[in-house]
Write an enzyme that holds these catalytic residues in place. Structure first.
Site, mmCIF file in Angstrom:
data_model
loop_
_atom_site.group_PDB
_atom_site.id
_atom_site.type_symbol
_atom_site.label_atom_id
_atom_site.label_comp_id
_atom_site.label_asym_id
_atom_site.label_seq_id
_atom_site.Cartn_x
_atom_site.Cartn_y
_atom_site.Cartn_z
ATOM 1 N N LYS A 256 40.964 36.023 38.275
ATOM 2 C CA LYS A 256 41.703 36.053 39.546
ATOM 3 C C LYS A 256 42.761 34.947 39.571
ATOM 4 O O LYS A 256 43.878 35.148 40.056
ATOM 5 C CB LYS A 256 40.739 35.924 40.728
ATOM 6 C CG LYS A 256 39.932 37.206 40.959
ATOM 7 C CD LYS A 256 38.714 37.035 41.838
ATOM 8 C CE LYS A 256 37.904 38.341 41.840
ATOM 9 N NZ LYS A 256 36.634 38.268 42.535
ATOM 10 N N GLN B 39 33.331 34.334 45.873
ATOM 11 C CA GLN B 39 32.797 35.163 44.793
ATOM 12 C C GLN B 39 31.310 35.437 45.023
ATOM 13 O O GLN B 39 30.543 34.515 45.308
ATOM 14 C CB GLN B 39 33.022 34.452 43.443
ATOM 15 C CG GLN B 39 32.680 35.288 42.230
ATOM 16 C CD GLN B 39 33.539 36.544 42.079
ATOM 17 O OE1 GLN B 39 34.702 36.563 42.460
ATOM 18 N NE2 GLN B 39 32.970 37.594 41.539
ATOM 19 N N ASP C 191 39.098 40.479 50.358
ATOM 20 C CA ASP C 191 38.132 41.395 49.748
ATOM 21 C C ASP C 191 37.893 42.645 50.599
ATOM 22 O O ASP C 191 37.380 43.643 50.107
ATOM 23 C CB ASP C 191 36.767 40.688 49.611
ATOM 24 C CG ASP C 191 36.509 40.154 48.210
ATOM 25 O OD1 ASP C 191 37.015 40.755 47.246
ATOM 26 O OD2 ASP C 191 35.786 39.148 48.095
HETATM 27 N N1 GUN Z 1 31.407 40.155 42.905
HETATM 28 C C1 GUN Z 1 31.549 41.331 42.231
HETATM 29 N N2 GUN Z 1 32.638 41.975 42.678
HETATM 30 C C2 GUN Z 1 33.187 41.204 43.631
HETATM 31 C C3 GUN Z 1 34.341 41.344 44.459
HETATM 32 O O1 GUN Z 1 35.083 42.332 44.417
HETATM 33 N N3 GUN Z 1 34.569 40.307 45.319
HETATM 34 C C4 GUN Z 1 33.764 39.226 45.395
HETATM 35 N N4 GUN Z 1 34.071 38.291 46.288
HETATM 36 N N5 GUN Z 1 32.698 39.080 44.654
HETATM 37 C C5 GUN Z 1 32.414 40.060 43.782
#
Ligand code: GUN
Length: 283
Positions: free
Chosen positions: A51, A95, A118
């Site tokens: 990211k 996350q 998200d």
């Molecule tokens: N963990 C696995 N996929 C995601 C996601 O799309 N966003 C976040 N914040 N955590 C994750």
């Protein structure tokens, strides 16, 4: 046909980068995405690194805040509160998964809905299910873009989603429904699963089990979207929820792992950050 998420993600990021350059001139600053990582889970570290890399590529300011897994729920929520107040922060992403002593629900709810890149906040989820404007969750949004790019007709088709998580299964089913597919949500306890999945024109697999989908589960000419990221117990290599080699000749289109849905999730995160930035800057 193998649908390359890497290629489409690259196109999307180029478009985002172009817009960022224009917005910087118009509004005087770049979008700012803050990513919070709690603990050292290797998969999470790798996602967060990805990211940050994509943010740099499109010209965002990215701040990755790393906290030890001893942080308390209250401390994490306090940190989110400060970021909510900070006008220079456009998007906040925590996350997942979080350590067991921290409630993911409470943490997600603490994020300002306007900064919820998200699309996980309950108010965003409610808007999605009520067909109101909202931030779309990144993986489901990426999946629809992949299908469109591959020229897969969605309206009127039978879609089967294996998996019912809040992050992927449920929202992707809703997006397919909104595009007028007839959607079945299946899961690990579905009876005669292969019989159900063989009927699918579009099969989305998000169950989190290595090579769960075998050739007998795929109908001739189906579009197969593999959301899984697993380790192959035999080779130790990254693999999806779909046995790619076994299924690729039956599918009309199929996504690889890696290089399919994963890069699209991050590209859509970049788009969502722009959306939050524009809302924030125009306030
Ligand atoms: N963990 C696995 N996929 C995601 C996601 O799309 N966003 C976040 N914040 N955590 C994750």
């Amino acid at each position: 046909m193998i649908i390359s998420g890497t290629e489409l993600a690259k196109e999307i990021k180029q478009d985002v980068a172009k817009r960022v350059a224009e917005y910087k001139v118009e509004y005087g600053r770049e979008p700012h995405l803050v990513v919070i990582l709690v603990g050292e889970n290797p998969a999470s570290v790798s996602y967060v690194t990805g990211k940050a890399k994509d943010s740099a590529e499109v010209g965002f300011k990215n701040t990755t805040i790393r906290k030890p897994d001893t942080i308390s729920e209250a401390e994490l929520i306090e940190l989110i509160g400060q970021l909510n107040e900070d006008r220079s922060v456009d998007g906040i992403l925590v996350q997942l998964p979080l350590p067991k002593h921290i409630s993911e629900e409470k943490v997600i709810e603490a994020i300002n809905k306007e900064k919820d890149v998200d699309g996980f906040h309950p108010l965003n989820v409610a808007s999605l299910w009520q067909k109101l404007p909202c931030l779309l969750p990144c993986t489901p949004k990426g999946i629809i873009k992949l299908l469109d790019k591959a020229g897969v007709e969605i309206a009127g088709k039978k879609a089967v989603v294996i998996g019912r998580s809040n992050i992927v299964g449920l929202p992707v089913a809703k997006l397919l429904l909104d595009r007028n597919a007839t959607v079945t949500i299946a899961h690990s306890r579905t009876q005669n699963l292969a019989e159900v999945t063989r009927q699918a024109d579009i099969l989305v697999v998000a169950i989190g089990r290595a090579k769960f989908v075998t050739a007998d589960m795929v109908g001739e000419g189906a579009a197969v979207i593999d959301v899984g990221v697993n380790r192959d117990p035999e080779s130790g290599k990254l693999c999806g929820d779909v046995d790619f080699e076994a299924c690729k000749d039956k599918a009309s289109v199929i996504t690889p792992v890696p290089g399919g849905v994963g890069p699209m999730t991050r590209a859509c995160l970049m788009e969502n950050t722009i959306e939050c930035y524009l809302n924030n800057i125009k306030k």
